[in-house]
Design an enzyme around this catalytic site. Structure first.
Site, mmCIF file in Angstrom:
data_model
loop_
_atom_site.group_PDB
_atom_site.id
_atom_site.type_symbol
_atom_site.label_atom_id
_atom_site.label_comp_id
_atom_site.label_asym_id
_atom_site.label_seq_id
_atom_site.Cartn_x
_atom_site.Cartn_y
_atom_site.Cartn_z
ATOM 1 N N HIS A 188 -66.552 81.925 -29.977
ATOM 2 C CA HIS A 188 -66.647 81.698 -31.306
ATOM 3 C C HIS A 188 -67.993 82.134 -31.924
ATOM 4 C CE1 HIS A 188 -67.314 79.778 -35.362
ATOM 5 N NE2 HIS A 188 -65.996 79.913 -35.397
ATOM 6 N N ASP A 314 -59.620 79.779 -40.451
ATOM 7 C CA ASP A 314 -60.992 79.425 -40.298
ATOM 8 C C ASP A 314 -61.376 78.314 -41.365
ATOM 9 O OD1 ASP A 314 -63.359 80.031 -38.907
ATOM 10 O OD2 ASP A 314 -63.365 82.057 -39.304
HETATM 11 C C1 1DF Z 1 -69.397 79.615 -41.571
HETATM 12 C C2 1DF Z 1 -68.394 80.176 -41.097
HETATM 13 C C3 1DF Z 1 -70.237 78.740 -40.737
HETATM 14 C C4 1DF Z 1 -67.928 79.643 -39.853
HETATM 15 C C5 1DF Z 1 -69.609 78.405 -39.377
HETATM 16 O O1 1DF Z 1 -70.479 77.672 -38.615
HETATM 17 C C6 1DF Z 1 -68.423 78.909 -38.979
HETATM 18 C C7 1DF Z 1 -69.977 80.148 -42.907
HETATM 19 C C8 1DF Z 1 -71.724 77.015 -39.182
HETATM 20 O O2 1DF Z 1 -69.099 80.524 -43.632
HETATM 21 O O3 1DF Z 1 -71.044 79.766 -43.241
HETATM 22 O O4 1DF Z 1 -68.027 78.383 -37.729
HETATM 23 N N1 1DF Z 1 -66.639 80.229 -39.644
HETATM 24 O O5 1DF Z 1 -66.112 80.334 -38.330
HETATM 25 O O6 1DF Z 1 -65.697 80.882 -40.492
HETATM 26 MN MN MN Z 2 -64.785 80.087 -37.295
#
Ligand code: 1DF
Ligand code: MN
Length: 351
Positions: A188, A314
């Site tokens: 990830h 997500d």
């Molecule tokens: C964000 C997106 C931040 C995901 C994340 O971890 C994350 C974001 C702090 O949009 O700022 O895991 N994501 O997987 O979509």
């Molecule tokens: Mn994610």
């Protein structure tokens, strides 16, 4: 955050969302202390997690609250978005910014907590284990405990650990454990590490907007070119965001890798048993987290294979009901649609 009308049941398949984040309140509090004290040497962490913890915007508050709920509120959100099951995983950067022993302890706490949620909602949740790459032998032990004792379905690694990548042989206990247990590694995103992040921060491109994809695509390619899959041919890695754009790069990766290796430019780049694109087809699965774009999904299916692309939302970072509808409407046969939303995930995660 979209809260439009409910999506409703699917036609002939269950929707399994495969990259869905949570955080234990204990880790949320620890992040708050770490950001406040400035003790983590990772500008990406301090910027992005600092934003989610402290920013007054609707988005920051919404995400922070929803991340911490693996009970009623999340199930209600799943009901209104038509999600039958979430594969839960510890949000980025997980325990990977903590000190070694604290990271080991927090991974255990997160796994115990998420296993309890799965016991309460066995039809709605399955989960991946968190581990502390800072202590590879303990990470392997915790993965074994999480899979054999807690019933978790694989492991999530939130990309680099304070600038270190999993192709370093010191991390091999993690791959030994994953292959012995026959569970996948979900690679990830994380923000780019300190030695890479400056130009991203200068332009606001460090996070899920783009920096995540650059950093995680790099990590996946490092695993390939450094020979991890020749050492662990049965290793399965899952990438979100349609493979962080790597499926679009197959042709050039093969051409330039062949040329670089055969010219002997780098002593440490040894010939591989297969082409770069072969590993991306044989050892990887892909999810559509954050990428509800029909042409991009169709392209990935066409160059990688219909049986290796799975649905993901997500949540709670990208909780948009219309994106479920868009993927329901993909131009696929009934069997391929069911594989995309349901049966490939059932096979990969053994749910
Ligand atoms: C964000 C997106 C931040 C995901 C994340 O971890 C994350 C974001 C702090 O949009 O700022 O895991 N994501 O997987 O979509
Ligand atoms: Mn994610």
């Amino acid at each position: 955050m979209s809260t439009v009308s409910p999506v409703g049941p699917a036609n002939g398949y269950r929707r399994i969302a495969t990259e869905e984040a949570f955080v234990p309140p204990e880790l949320h509090r620890m992040y708050r202390e770490l950001v406040a004290s400035g003790s983590v040497d990772d500008p990406g962490f301090n910027s992005l997690i600092g934003y989610y913890l402290g920013h007054p915007s609707e988005r920051a508050r919404n995400v922070s609250e929803r991340l911490q709920d693996i009970g009623e509120r999340r199930v209600a959100d799943m009901d209104s978005a038509g999600i039958d099951m979430q594969i839960l995983s510890l949000t980025s950067p997980g325990v990977q910014v903590l000190k070694r022993d604290a990271a080991v302890a927090m991974a255990r706490l997160a796994n115990d907590q998420v296993a309890e949620a799965v016991r309460r909602y066995p039809k709605r949740f399955a989960a991946l284990a968190a581990v502390a790459p800072q202590n590879p032998p303990e990470a392997a032990k915790e993965l074994e405990r999480a899979v054999t004792k807690l019933g978790l379905k694989g492991v999530i690694i939130n990309s680099h650990t304070l600038g270190e990548y999993l192709d370093d042989p010191k991390f091999s206990p993690i791959f030994e454990a994953a292959t012995a247990l026959k569970v996948p590694v979900y690679l990830h995103p994380n923000t780019p590490p300190k030695k890479m992040i400056e130009p991203f921060l200068e332009s606001g491109l460090d996070g899920a907007l783009y920096g995540f994809a650059v950093e995680t695509g790099l990590h996946a390619l490092r695993l390939i070119v450094k020979g991890v899959f020749d050492r662990y041919p049965d290793l399965t890695v899952i990438l979100g965001h349609l493979g962080e754009a790597l499926p679009f790069w197959l042709f050039r990766l093969d051409y330039m890798h062949r040329g670089t290796v055969s010219s002997g430019r780098y002593d440490f780049l040894k010939p591989l048993k297969k082409k770069v694109s072969d590993y991306l087809r044989d050892n990887f699965y892909y999810t559509t987290s954050g990428m509800a774009s029909p042409p991009a999904i169709t392209f990935t299916q066409s160059v990688i294979g219909m049986d290796r692309v799975m649905y993901a939302m997500d949540y709670p970072y990208q909780y948009v009901h219309d994106e479920v509808r868009v993927q329901d409407a993909l131009a696929l046969s009934a069997a391929d649609k069911k594989a995309f939303f349901q049966t490939t995930a059932e096979r990969v995660f053994k749910v």
